[in-house]
Design an enzyme around this catalytic site. Structure first.
Site, PDB file in Angstrom:
ATOM      1  CG  ASP A 105      -1.641   1.190   1.492  1.00 11.50           C
ATOM      2  OD1 ASP A 105      -2.427   1.541   0.608  1.00 11.50           O
ATOM      3  OD2 ASP A 105      -1.473   1.829   2.551  1.00 11.50           O
TER       4      ASP A 105
ATOM      5  CG  ASP B 261      -2.254   7.567   2.592  1.00 11.41           C
ATOM      6  OD1 ASP B 261      -1.610   8.560   2.950  1.00 11.41           O
ATOM      7  OD2 ASP B 261      -3.332   7.224   3.111  1.00 11.41           O
TER       8      ASP B 261
ATOM      9  CB  SER C  20      -3.855   7.254  -4.078  1.00 14.99           C
ATOM     10  OG  SER C  20      -3.675   8.579  -4.518  1.00 14.99           O
TER      11      SER C  20
HETATM   12  P1  B16 Z   1      -6.878   9.889  -3.913  1.00 13.15           P
HETATM   13  P2  B16 Z   1      -3.716   4.016  -0.138  1.00 13.15           P
HETATM   14  C1  B16 Z   1      -5.650   5.857  -0.189  1.00 13.15           C
HETATM   15  O1  B16 Z   1      -4.316   5.492  -0.439  1.00 13.15           O
HETATM   16  C2  B16 Z   1      -5.737   6.717   1.059  1.00 13.15           C
HETATM   17  O2  B16 Z   1      -5.372   5.963   2.221  1.00 13.15           O
HETATM   18  C3  B16 Z   1      -7.155   7.241   1.244  1.00 13.15           C
HETATM   19  O3  B16 Z   1      -7.203   8.090   2.378  1.00 13.15           O
HETATM   20  C4  B16 Z   1      -7.557   8.010  -0.035  1.00 13.15           C
HETATM   21  O4  B16 Z   1      -8.899   8.490   0.079  1.00 13.15           O
HETATM   22  C5  B16 Z   1      -7.417   7.086  -1.242  1.00 13.15           C
HETATM   23  O5  B16 Z   1      -6.091   6.607  -1.331  1.00 13.15           O
HETATM   24  C6  B16 Z   1      -7.755   7.798  -2.530  1.00 13.15           C
HETATM   25  O6  B16 Z   1      -6.775   8.781  -2.761  1.00 13.15           O
HETATM   26  O7  B16 Z   1      -7.898  10.907  -3.470  1.00 13.15           O
HETATM   27  O8  B16 Z   1      -5.473  10.454  -3.973  1.00 13.15           O
HETATM   28  O9  B16 Z   1      -7.270   9.184  -5.182  1.00 13.15           O
HETATM   29  O10 B16 Z   1      -3.644   3.901   1.361  1.00 13.15           O
HETATM   30  O11 B16 Z   1      -4.633   2.995  -0.778  1.00 13.15           O
HETATM   31  O12 B16 Z   1      -2.348   4.072  -0.782  1.00 13.15           O
HETATM   32 MG    MG Z   2      -2.836   3.161   3.263  1.00 16.93          MG
END
Ligand code: B16
Ligand code: MG
Length: 212
Positions: free
Chosen positions: A9, A11, A116
């Site tokens: 992952d 974030d 993301s």
């Molecule tokens: P975006 P991950 C996720 O990243 C985040 O943890 C989550 O908080 C966020 O809403 C999601 O990505 C979408 O991100 O708005 O940049 O498309 O933890 O899956 O790497």
């Molecule tokens: Mg994450």
């Protein structure tokens, strides 16, 4: 070796963009008068942008049209990207660099499995874009975590079965996605104590001992 690949992952695992998500959502929540604090923010980990907005809106009685929701999500993303623009290679924790290079030396394949849509931009900003054999992110999926799609795509990009890969996650939704996809999982941070994890990590490099 027990596993041939690690799917990380992004974030909250590779870099700490979770603080930027918090700040950007806080600005939007304050603007519309929705309650928002770090506890509510925990529920947004690994969850898609629109699903995150729905969680925030569930705390208010006000109703918003689909167009207004799209505008709020876009505004949040603009705030978030302004914060991401300040990132550089110095924002990669030493622990992350040490772990990635040890795994490479062991001959393990490395992939990203992130919800993301900004994943590639983040990896470029911090200088890690060339470090992964595959990147599966919010742009190549139709179902977000806890659906396993993002990890199944990562395994497919690596030409490997789920059983050959470990997913590393900081979100319970991400561990649920790993379990649903038939992957072993390693929880870190908020997910380390989640009972569904196969492995629990105090620090990222603990992974090295588990995959041998
Ligand atoms: P975006 P991950 C996720 O990243 C985040 O943890 C989550 O908080 C966020 O809403 C999601 O990505 C979408 O991100 O708005 O940049 O498309 O933890 O899956 O790497
Ligand atoms: Mg994450």
């Amino acid at each position: 070796m027990k596993y041939q690949a690690i799917i990380f992952d992004l974030d909250g695992v590779i870099v700490h963009t979770d603080e930027f998500h918090y700040q950007a959502w806080k600005k939007i929540a304050d603007k519309i008068g929705a309650p928002f604090d770090r506890n509510i923010n925990e529920r947004l980990r690994g969850v898609s942008r629109m699903a995150s907005l729905e969680i925030i809106l569930s705390g208010t009685d006000a109703s918003f049209s689909e167009t207004e929701k799209q505008m709020l999500a876009e505004e949040k993303n603009n705030e978030y990207r302004n914060l991401l623009a300040t990132m550089s290679p110095k924002d990669v924790p030493k622990e992350t660099l040490k772990t990635l290079s040890a795994l490479k030396e062991m001959g393990v394949k490395l992939a990203i499995g992130s919800s993301s849509k900004n994943a590639r931009y983040i990896l470029e900003r911090v200088g890690l874009i060339g470090e992964f054999d595959a990147i599966s992110d919010g742009n190549n999926i139709t179902h977000s975590k806890p659906d396993p799609e993002v990890f199944l795509k990562a395994a497919q990009f690596l030409c490997l079965e789920s059983a050959a890969c470990v997913v590393v996650e900081d979100a319970e939704a991400g561990i649920d996605a790993a379990v649903a996809g038939g992957f072993a999982s390693a929880g870190i941070g908020s997910a380390a104590k989640y009972p569904k994890c196969t492995y629990s990590l105090n620090v990222l490099s603990d992974l090295i001992g588990f995959i041998r």
